[in-house]
Design a protein around this motif. Structure first.
Motif, PDB file in Angstrom:
ATOM      1  N   TYR A   3      36.326  41.869  45.871  1.00  0.00           N
ATOM      2  CA  TYR A   3      37.737  41.972  46.225  1.00  0.00           C
ATOM      3  C   TYR A   3      37.961  42.874  47.437  1.00  0.00           C
ATOM      4  O   TYR A   3      39.098  43.168  47.784  1.00  0.00           O
ATOM      5  N   VAL A  61      47.499  40.027  40.103  1.00  0.00           N
ATOM      6  CA  VAL A  61      47.200  38.648  39.695  1.00  0.00           C
ATOM      7  C   VAL A  61      45.796  38.257  40.145  1.00  0.00           C
ATOM      8  O   VAL A  61      45.031  37.650  39.383  1.00  0.00           O
ATOM      9  N   VAL A  62      45.444  38.621  41.366  1.00  0.00           N
ATOM     10  CA  VAL A  62      44.107  38.297  41.881  1.00  0.00           C
ATOM     11  C   VAL A  62      43.033  39.021  41.079  1.00  0.00           C
ATOM     12  O   VAL A  62      42.013  38.429  40.694  1.00  0.00           O
ATOM     13  N   TYR A  64      43.229  40.161  38.003  1.00  0.00           N
ATOM     14  CA  TYR A  64      43.185  39.639  36.636  1.00  0.00           C
ATOM     15  C   TYR A  64      42.504  38.277  36.588  1.00  0.00           C
ATOM     16  O   TYR A  64      41.649  38.030  35.724  1.00  0.00           O
ATOM     17  N   SER A  65      42.863  37.415  37.519  1.00  0.00           N
ATOM     18  CA  SER A  65      42.252  36.081  37.533  1.00  0.00           C
ATOM     19  C   SER A  65      40.763  36.152  37.837  1.00  0.00           C
ATOM     20  O   SER A  65      39.990  35.283  37.413  1.00  0.00           O
ATOM     21  N   GLY A  66      40.342  37.197  38.551  1.00  0.00           N
ATOM     22  CA  GLY A  66      38.925  37.354  38.857  1.00  0.00           C
ATOM     23  C   GLY A  66      38.164  38.168  37.830  1.00  0.00           C
ATOM     24  O   GLY A  66      36.966  38.423  38.006  1.00  0.00           O
ATOM     25  N   GLY A  67      38.837  38.594  36.765  1.00  0.00           N
ATOM     26  CA  GLY A  67      38.183  39.336  35.708  1.00  0.00           C
ATOM     27  C   GLY A  67      37.888  40.789  36.048  1.00  0.00           C
ATOM     28  O   GLY A  67      37.098  41.443  35.353  1.00  0.00           O
ATOM     29  N   ASP A  70      41.305  43.888  32.784  1.00  0.00           N
ATOM     30  CA  ASP A  70      41.503  43.117  31.557  1.00  0.00           C
ATOM     31  C   ASP A  70      42.987  42.884  31.291  1.00  0.00           C
ATOM     32  O   ASP A  70      43.859  43.391  32.009  1.00  0.00           O
ATOM     33  N   GLN A  71      43.257  42.147  30.240  1.00  0.00           N
ATOM     34  CA  GLN A  71      44.624  41.732  29.936  1.00  0.00           C
ATOM     35  C   GLN A  71      45.541  42.910  29.673  1.00  0.00           C
ATOM     36  O   GLN A  71      46.689  42.939  30.135  1.00  0.00           O
ATOM     37  N   PHE A  74      46.441  44.643  32.924  1.00  0.00           N
ATOM     38  CA  PHE A  74      47.284  43.774  33.745  1.00  0.00           C
ATOM     39  C   PHE A  74      48.722  43.775  33.248  1.00  0.00           C
ATOM     40  O   PHE A  74      49.666  43.970  34.032  1.00  0.00           O
TER      41      PHE A  74
END
Length: 342
Positions: A3, A61-62, A64-67, A70-71, A74
């Motif tokens: 990232y 968002v980026v 979170y979507s890339g792991g 964690d939830q 986020f």
């Protein structure tokens, strides 16, 4: 996921968005007009902090979507931050009664504390204390205070941005030396988002952050520090130490005004940094001093807590005592008319 490319990208997008928001504010006459409680002397557009809000939410968002996050982290960051920014945006464009703002602040704090699980067992002067449900209550109060103190401290050009960048990058260093580099993503990208805005807000400011941006930064940085507590409580002490300038000035000023019986929800300019900016006759000296204190005083102490296992509570006392003396030296919380002129 790599990232690192996001750092210059987000800084650039934040810079461009701030320019757009400045033109929007000028076209809508959304100006901060100087008055007797202002620290500036010319009408200045406000609301530029929305650029920080939008770019960091995209960054989350980026990540979170890339792991990368964690939830729980986020939803804590995005939910608490977005709710705070919305109420701040509405207040920037009109007037929201203090009770409704405070209600929104508590809702945002409850949301963030819920997703993070409150505070873990704390280490205090070598003693570990399990908090249970009280940890959730303390976390909520802490987040509400962080949100509001950041708003209080956003009173001169560049100070809130410099604080955010230096604290977040300092937090990244603490994660790095504590073998938790996977936690660096959110704070380093927040620093990038703020840096783009800071290009416009650095003294002399061409646009102000506004309540949407300052409240957002306060609650997000608060959530990030609570996340650190769940990695290691030493890291939480480290974040508290890094935030020392803002915490000490805002808290010392509030307590002094409470003792005097002032209406604490009314605007004022009795923080130490405001007295200092008037004494020096410009904002740049004070803003740069905050950055230097963070880098050369607070960061080394926080580093010793994390890397050398220095007791966090004692280190906090060591870090804060000179800051309290500075707050007293610059008459934090005094009535302006009663302050000395030397």
């Amino acid at each position: 996921m790599n990232y690192w490319w996001l750092i210059p990208a987000l800084a650039g997008i934040s810079y461009v968005l701030t320019a757009i928001l400045r033109r929007y504010a000028l076209s809508r006459s959304l100006l901060d007009i100087p008055n007797g409680r202002s620290s500036h002397s010319v009408p200045t557009p406000r609301g530029g902090g929305v650029a920080i809000v939008l770019t960091f939410l995209v960054a989350l968002v980026v990540l979170y979507s890339g792991g990368v996050i964690d939830q729980t982290v986020f939803f804590a960051l995005a939910g608490a931050g977005a709710l705070t920014a919305i109420i701040g945006f509405l207040d920037d464009h009109g007037h929201i009664a203090a009770r409704w703002r405070l209600l929104a602040h508590f809702l945002a704090a409850i949301w963030g504390a819920y997703w993070l699980g409150g505070l873990p067992a704390i280490s205090l002067f070598g003693v570990s204390v399990e908090l249970g449900w009280f940890g959730h209550l303390l976390a909520v109060i802490y987040l509400v205070w962080m949100l509001n103190l950041y708003n209080f401290m956003d009173g001169i050009d560049g100070i809130a941005g410099v604080e955010a960048v230096t604290v977040c990058l300092g937090g990244c260093l603490l994660y790095w030396v504590s073998s938790a580099p996977d936690k660096i993503g959110a704070p380093v990208l927040l620093a990038a988002c703020v840096a783009g805005f800071l290009c416009w807000n650095f003294p002399p400011a061409k646009i102000f952050m506004g309540d949407a941006g300052s409240g957002f930064l306060g609650v997000v940085i608060g959530v990030l520090s609570l996340q650190a507590a769940w990695v290691s409580f030493g890291l939480f002490w480290g974040w508290l130490i890094l935030l020392g300038v803002f915490i000490v000035d805002a808290t010392f000023t509030l307590l002094r005004r409470l003792v005097r019986g002032d209406k604490i929800y009314e605007a004022h300019r009795s923080h130490a940094y405001q007295f200092a900016s008037r004494r020096f006759g410009k904002h740049l000296t004070v803003t740069l001093s905050v950055g230097l204190i963070n880098i050369f005083w607070l960061l080394p102490i926080a580093f010793c807590v994390v890397f050398y296992n220095l007791d966090g509570a004692w280190a906090l006392v060591l870090a804060y005592v000179p800051l309290i003396l500075l707050a007293m030296r610059y008459q934090a919380g005094q009535l302006e008319g009663n302050s000395s002129k030397n």
